[in-house]
Write a protein that holds these residues in place. Structure first.
Motif, PDB file in Angstrom:
ATOM      1  N   GLY A  43       0.816  -1.209   0.000  1.00 43.25           N
ATOM      2  CA  GLY A  43       0.000   0.000   0.000  1.00 43.25           C
ATOM      3  C   GLY A  43       0.851   1.259   0.000  1.00 43.25           C
ATOM      4  N   LEU A  44       1.931   1.246   0.761  1.00 43.81           N
ATOM      5  CA  LEU A  44       2.829   2.398   0.811  1.00 43.81           C
ATOM      6  C   LEU A  44       3.527   2.588  -0.527  1.00 43.81           C
ATOM      7  CD1 LEU A  44       4.377   4.647   2.242  1.00 43.81           C
ATOM      8  CD2 LEU A  44       5.939   2.904   3.125  1.00 43.81           C
ATOM      9  N   PHE A  45       4.037   1.503  -1.107  1.00 42.17           N
ATOM     10  CA  PHE A  45       4.737   1.607  -2.381  1.00 42.17           C
ATOM     11  C   PHE A  45       3.799   2.085  -3.486  1.00 42.17           C
ATOM     12  CE2 PHE A  45       8.020  -1.873  -1.109  1.00 42.17           C
ATOM     13  CZ  PHE A  45       8.606  -0.972  -0.233  1.00 42.17           C
ATOM     14  N   ARG A  46       2.553   1.634  -3.456  1.00 40.68           N
ATOM     15  CA  ARG A  46       1.574   2.097  -4.438  1.00 40.68           C
ATOM     16  C   ARG A  46       1.307   3.589  -4.289  1.00 40.68           C
ATOM     17  NH1 ARG A  46      -2.905  -2.781  -3.852  1.00 40.68           N
ATOM     18  NH2 ARG A  46      -2.094  -4.163  -5.506  1.00 40.68           N
ATOM     19  N   GLN A  47       1.210   4.053  -3.047  1.00 42.28           N
ATOM     20  CA  GLN A  47       0.952   5.474  -2.816  1.00 42.28           C
ATOM     21  C   GLN A  47       2.091   6.327  -3.361  1.00 42.28           C
ATOM     22  OE1 GLN A  47       0.162   6.606   1.267  1.00 42.28           O
ATOM     23  NE2 GLN A  47       0.579   8.765   0.859  1.00 42.28           N
ATOM     24  N   LEU A  48       3.322   5.911  -3.098  1.00 50.06           N
ATOM     25  CA  LEU A  48       4.470   6.668  -3.592  1.00 50.06           C
ATOM     26  C   LEU A  48       4.503   6.687  -5.116  1.00 50.06           C
ATOM     27  CD1 LEU A  48       7.057   5.326  -1.001  1.00 50.06           C
ATOM     28  CD2 LEU A  48       6.354   7.712  -1.241  1.00 50.06           C
TER      29      LEU A  48
END
Length: 388
Positions: free
Chosen positions: A109-114
């Protein structure tokens, strides 16, 4: 690659200037400052974002992911590491599967947001050049899904954010225990660089002691002490021992770096082993060697650390600049007695670093302190990402 790493040097100079400024005013927070340098550098290169304090929400989230990876990747962190048959358990009977599934969801989820942030900035015409943008612009050529691309850049951050900081903490520990080497290091820097400018990448060929201190720090206190596991792709025999394909092999960095035939008196921090001909590790010319290119600290073969060139430049620059700016010594208590610092009191895990220890760090002169302040003002004025 070396050519690409060279293009990142202006960012490393800028972030190292910010580090010196932070250490000048709050040296006791050295751990946070070193992690901010490492994470700030990779955040810029990976996502085109600036980290100013290290307390930003995205930074806290991604550093949490980094420390989680270091914990779960440690050999033996889960019982299934020892008894692989536990992988056959259904998820509802396997707490480790439940936890790792949750951690994977958080990480992705974090990598997708970035990645989404950079994608939106590209649509708005505001995206700086960075690794995530390079992936999005060339995704068809790479043949990777969006999530795979997000993981490529995200895991590069995971690998680079903590390791450089950990190595620099070991450097500070070495200087506390070995003031004679600090003096020798500072003398070389003063002769080559002088007092009117800070060390830069152009000085590195003429600073073999700087490079020797970096290499000896990585040998003396390897960041990934147990090595990264590799899996054999075919049967092999080593010293008469048959190893079938599929065997996991750990290159024990701690043991490799303490081979007494290659490193006499291996427990001693001694950069001279890279600088003087009587040692088996000495190589010429000293304008090139010592170097940490292909050094075992970065792994082996096709799986050698892809950030090795960036790490080498960071460590060389940081060691030179910290030694140029500061005197590092043992702290003293209220009665003026030196506070003892353990030679080895390190965290446990996949990557290790010294636990917090007390020491003094003071500017070598008021002129140097003012130069750091001026360099910081100039860096912020000329930084195209300063407002991001």
């Amino acid at each position: 690659m070396s050519s690409a790493a060279t293009s990142y040097q202006p960012v490393q100079v800028l972030e190292s200037t910010r580090l010196l400024y932070d250490l000048l005013y709050t040296p006791a927070e050295y751990e946070n400052h070193l992690e901010r340098y490492s994470s700030g550098l990779i955040f810029r290169l990976g996502f085109g974002k600036t980290i100013k304090t290290g307390d930003e929400e995205l930074v806290r989230r991604i550093m949490h992911v980094v420390h989680t990876v270091e914990r779960v990747a440690s050999p033996g962190a889960y019982l299934v590491d020892t008894f692989p048959i536990l992988m056959c358990l259904p998820t509802w009977l396997a707490p480790f599967k439940q936890e790792l599934g949750r951690l994977h969801k958080e990480e992705l989820g974090l990598f997708r947001q970035l990645q989404d942030d950079v994608r939106q900035e590209m649509k708005d015409g505001k995206a700086p050049q960075c690794w995530e943008r390079t992936f999005l612009e060339n995704q068809a050529e790479y043949g990777l899904s969006p999530d795979e691309g997000a993981y490529v850049v995200g895991t590069l951050f995971e690998a680079g954010a903590g390791t450089t900081a950990a190595a620099m903490m070991s450097f500070l520990l070495a200087m506390v225990h070995h003031p004679a080497w600090q003096a020798r290091l500072q003398h070389e820097i003063d002769v080559v660089v002088g007092q009117q400018s800070m060390p830069d990448f152009n000085h590195m060929p003429y600073l073999p002691t700087v490079r020797a201190v970096v290499k000896e720090t990585l040998r003396w206190r390897p960041v990934t002490a147990g090595g990264v596991p590799h899996q054999l792709v075919k049967d092999d025999v080593y010293n008469g021992l048959f190893l079938p394909a599929g065997t996991n092999i750990h290159a024990n960095q701690w043991a490799i770096n303490r081979d007494p035939h290659l490193y006499p008196d291996p427990e001693t921090f001694n950069p001279a082993r890279w600088l003087e001909p009587q040692y088996p590790t000495y190589r010429e010319p000293l304008t090139t060697y010592p170097t940490i290119q292909n050094f075992s600290a970065f792994g082996f073969g096709r799986r050698i650390c892809p950030g090795m060139n960036i790490a080498e430049r960071s460590l060389n620059l940081l060691v030179a600049r910290v030694a140029w700016t500061f005197n590092i010594s043992k702290a003293r208590d209220e009665r003026g007695r030196e506070i003892a610092v353990p030679l080895y009191d390190y965290t446990s895990g996949f990557n290790v670093q010294p636990k917090p220890f007390a020491f003094d760090m003071k500017a070598r002169s008021e002129d140097k302190a003012r130069m750091v302040e001026r360099a910081m003002r100039e860096a912020e004025t000329g930084d195209p990402l300063a407002g991001r």
